[in-house]
Design a protein around this motif. Structure first.
Motif, PDB file in Angstrom:
ATOM      1  N   ALA A 219       0.841  -1.202   0.000  1.00 54.66           N
ATOM      2  CA  ALA A 219       0.000   0.000   0.000  1.00 54.66           C
ATOM      3  C   ALA A 219       0.877   1.255   0.000  1.00 54.66           C
ATOM      4  CB  ALA A 219      -0.908  -0.001   1.222  1.00 54.66           C
ATOM      5  N   LYS A 220       0.405   2.257  -0.685  1.00 55.03           N
ATOM      6  CA  LYS A 220       1.135   3.522  -0.795  1.00 55.03           C
ATOM      7  C   LYS A 220       0.689   4.462   0.317  1.00 55.03           C
ATOM      8  CE  LYS A 220       2.005   7.234  -4.167  1.00 55.03           C
ATOM      9  NZ  LYS A 220       1.663   7.720  -5.541  1.00 55.03           N
ATOM     10  N   VAL A 221       1.631   4.863   1.179  1.00 58.22           N
ATOM     11  CA  VAL A 221       1.328   5.722   2.320  1.00 58.22           C
ATOM     12  C   VAL A 221       2.090   7.034   2.152  1.00 58.22           C
ATOM     13  CG1 VAL A 221       1.344   5.944   4.833  1.00 58.22           C
ATOM     14  CG2 VAL A 221       1.048   3.679   3.777  1.00 58.22           C
ATOM     15  N   GLU A 222       1.376   8.100   1.878  1.00 56.28           N
ATOM     16  CA  GLU A 222       1.989   9.428   1.759  1.00 56.28           C
ATOM     17  C   GLU A 222       1.742  10.184   3.067  1.00 56.28           C
ATOM     18  OE1 GLU A 222       1.469  11.381  -2.238  1.00 56.28           O
ATOM     19  OE2 GLU A 222      -0.062   9.813  -2.408  1.00 56.28           O
ATOM     20  N   ILE A 223       2.817  10.717   3.629  1.00 59.81           N
ATOM     21  CA  ILE A 223       2.742  11.393   4.928  1.00 59.81           C
ATOM     22  C   ILE A 223       3.387  12.768   4.797  1.00 59.81           C
ATOM     23  CG2 ILE A 223       3.265  11.240   7.399  1.00 59.81           C
ATOM     24  CD1 ILE A 223       3.791   8.253   7.025  1.00 59.81           C
TER      25      ILE A 223
ATOM     26  N   THR B 172       6.800   9.364   0.789  1.00 52.82           N
ATOM     27  CA  THR B 172       5.901   8.319   0.319  1.00 52.82           C
ATOM     28  C   THR B 172       6.536   6.981   0.668  1.00 52.82           C
ATOM     29  OG1 THR B 172       5.025   9.639  -1.506  1.00 52.82           O
ATOM     30  CG2 THR B 172       4.836   7.246  -1.698  1.00 52.82           C
ATOM     31  N   ILE B 173       5.821   6.185   1.447  1.00 49.48           N
ATOM     32  CA  ILE B 173       6.345   4.895   1.892  1.00 49.48           C
ATOM     33  C   ILE B 173       5.437   3.790   1.354  1.00 49.48           C
ATOM     34  CG2 ILE B 173       7.016   3.490   3.878  1.00 49.48           C
ATOM     35  CD1 ILE B 173       7.144   6.076   5.517  1.00 49.48           C
ATOM     36  N   TYR B 174       6.052   2.792   0.724  1.00 46.54           N
ATOM     37  CA  TYR B 174       5.297   1.631   0.272  1.00 46.54           C
ATOM     38  C   TYR B 174       5.379   0.554   1.353  1.00 46.54           C
ATOM     39  CZ  TYR B 174       4.919   3.811  -4.264  1.00 46.54           C
ATOM     40  OH  TYR B 174       4.607   4.690  -5.287  1.00 46.54           O
ATOM     41  N   ALA B 175       4.203   0.130   1.826  1.00 49.92           N
ATOM     42  CA  ALA B 175       4.142  -0.828   2.928  1.00 49.92           C
ATOM     43  C   ALA B 175       4.765  -2.158   2.525  1.00 49.92           C
ATOM     44  CB  ALA B 175       2.692  -1.027   3.356  1.00 49.92           C
ATOM     45  N   ASP B 176       5.210  -2.916   3.538  1.00 45.95           N
ATOM     46  CA  ASP B 176       5.843  -4.200   3.268  1.00 45.95           C
ATOM     47  C   ASP B 176       4.801  -5.277   2.962  1.00 45.95           C
ATOM     48  OD1 ASP B 176       4.764  -5.039   5.703  1.00 45.95           O
ATOM     49  OD2 ASP B 176       6.640  -4.904   6.803  1.00 45.95           O
TER      50      ASP B 176
ATOM     51  N   HIS C  20      -0.737  18.080  14.073  1.00 44.19           N
ATOM     52  CA  HIS C  20      -1.388  17.005  13.333  1.00 44.19           C
ATOM     53  C   HIS C  20      -0.473  16.489  12.222  1.00 44.19           C
ATOM     54  CE1 HIS C  20      -2.315  20.753  11.216  1.00 44.19           C
ATOM     55  NE2 HIS C  20      -2.354  20.030  10.098  1.00 44.19           N
ATOM     56  N   ILE C  21      -0.820  15.322  11.704  1.00 40.07           N
ATOM     57  CA  ILE C  21      -0.049  14.666  10.647  1.00 40.07           C
ATOM     58  C   ILE C  21      -1.018  14.217   9.561  1.00 40.07           C
ATOM     59  CG2 ILE C  21       1.503  12.742  10.095  1.00 40.07           C
ATOM     60  CD1 ILE C  21       2.205  12.777  13.167  1.00 40.07           C
ATOM     61  N   HIS C  22      -0.689  14.531   8.308  1.00 43.23           N
ATOM     62  CA  HIS C  22      -1.551  14.221   7.170  1.00 43.23           C
ATOM     63  C   HIS C  22      -1.175  12.891   6.531  1.00 43.23           C
ATOM     64  CE1 HIS C  22      -3.339  18.308   6.727  1.00 43.23           C
ATOM     65  NE2 HIS C  22      -2.186  18.702   7.231  1.00 43.23           N
ATOM     66  N   TYR C  23      -2.195  12.205   6.018  1.00 40.37           N
ATOM     67  CA  TYR C  23      -1.992  10.931   5.326  1.00 40.37           C
ATOM     68  C   TYR C  23      -2.819  10.863   4.047  1.00 40.37           C
ATOM     69  CZ  TYR C  23       0.194   8.403   9.281  1.00 40.37           C
ATOM     70  OH  TYR C  23       1.029   7.968  10.279  1.00 40.37           O
ATOM     71  N   PHE C  24      -2.218  10.323   2.995  1.00 40.90           N
ATOM     72  CA  PHE C  24      -2.922   9.701   1.876  1.00 40.90           C
ATOM     73  C   PHE C  24      -2.574   8.219   1.927  1.00 40.90           C
ATOM     74  CE2 PHE C  24      -2.801  13.491  -1.359  1.00 40.90           C
ATOM     75  CZ  PHE C  24      -3.885  14.068  -0.724  1.00 40.90           C
ATOM     76  N   VAL C  25      -3.557   7.359   1.792  1.00 44.58           N
ATOM     77  CA  VAL C  25      -3.314   5.918   1.732  1.00 44.58           C
ATOM     78  C   VAL C  25      -4.059   5.372   0.523  1.00 44.58           C
ATOM     79  CG1 VAL C  25      -3.425   3.706   2.934  1.00 44.58           C
ATOM     80  CG2 VAL C  25      -3.141   5.817   4.254  1.00 44.58           C
TER      81      VAL C  25
ATOM     82  N   GLN D  44     -10.389   2.045  -2.254  1.00 47.51           N
ATOM     83  CA  GLN D  44     -10.717   3.468  -2.294  1.00 47.51           C
ATOM     84  C   GLN D  44      -9.617   4.273  -1.615  1.00 47.51           C
ATOM     85  OE1 GLN D  44     -14.803   4.447  -1.487  1.00 47.51           O
ATOM     86  NE2 GLN D  44     -14.291   6.403  -0.557  1.00 47.51           N
ATOM     87  N   HIS D  45      -9.235   5.361  -2.254  1.00 50.70           N
ATOM     88  CA  HIS D  45      -8.215   6.261  -1.715  1.00 50.70           C
ATOM     89  C   HIS D  45      -8.702   6.860  -0.391  1.00 50.70           C
ATOM     90  CE1 HIS D  45      -5.080   9.498  -2.055  1.00 50.70           C
ATOM     91  NE2 HIS D  45      -5.993  10.170  -1.392  1.00 50.70           N
TER      92      HIS D  45
END
Length: 248
Positions: free
Chosen positions: A151-155, A179-183, A222-227, A233-234
């Protein structure tokens, strides 16, 4: 004042002309939206007996907002961003897409193209040595609890002084943006620094608007995320840090 002219044929025809209804060119949807918007504002002027002085004061405030590129700040302050989330929540509920992490507004400070990493990333560039180190760990799962590999995790978040890279000239590009791609188990880890809360600039146009409503423009830390992941669904969301005086 009892004089009201909005419902007269002359004004109704005028609003249609302003919206371009008598023209063959243009965009039909734009015409419909402008017709509604201008008509609602004309009616507001009638209903509240808006004076010329009040009107031009509002125009000057809008010019100041645009000149300082603060419409992005005012939008969440007046609830537009959250209203869009509420509408999307209702759309999802109607489609029976329920459960999972609640969405929260994106805000105006996202920047695409952050450096990418697999599984782990350090987000800060070490330029704030007095800041407290923060570790973020998580697992991306679907609504049934099944991990989502890759999964693509943008922080993204601000620094310890409330500034965001690209908007704060003192910071390097993409500082506190990754942008971190989950394992294979959907897990990710990030090292960063604890962000601070911040507020709209004192005396700025957004501050003027909010204070006229008896409100403040402070945000908790606060910390923002896109997953995102194919077939899912995004998600746009945030987490607020416990202990901040503006976290409720």
């Amino acid at each position: 004042m009892t004089v009201k002219i909005f419902d007269t044929p002359e004004v109704q025809d005028f609003v249609k002309t302003v919206a371009g209804f008598d023209q063959t060119g243009g965009n039909d949807r734009a015409k419909q939206i402008v017709h509604r918007l201008v008509g609602d504002l004309f009616k507001l002027i009638d209903d509240f007996d808006v004076t010329e002085e009040e009107y031009w004061a509002a125009i000057n405030l809008l010019n100041a907002l645009g000149g300082q590129t603060q419409f992005g700040l005012l939008s969440p302050g007046l609830g537009f961003d959250h209203y869009l989330d509420m509408r999307q929540d209702a759309i999802d509920a109607e489609a029976k897409r329920t459960g999972g992490t609640p969405r929260t507004i994106e805000g105006p400070l996202y920047v695409a193209g952050a450096p990418e990493a697999e599984g782990f990333a350090r987000m800060d560039d070490g330029s704030d040595p007095d800041a407290e180190v923060m570790w973020l760990t998580g697992q991306v799962r679907d609504v049934d609890g099944t991990p989502i590999p890759g999964a693509k995790v943008e922080i993204w978040h601000c620094n310890s002084k409330g500034g965001y890279s690209f908007f704060d000239p003192s910071q390097d590009e993409y500082n506190m943006r990754r942008t971190i791609y989950a394992d294979s188990e959907g897990r990710y880890t990030a090292r960063s620094i604890i962000p601070s809360g911040y507020g709209v600039p004192e005396g700025a146009p957004t501050d003027v608007v909010l204070k006229s409503l008896g409100r403040h423009g402070e945000r908790p830390a606060h910390i923002h995320y896109f997953v995102s992941a194919p077939g899912h669904q995004h998600l746009t969301t945030q987490i607020n840090l416990a202990g901040d005086p503006y976290t409720f």
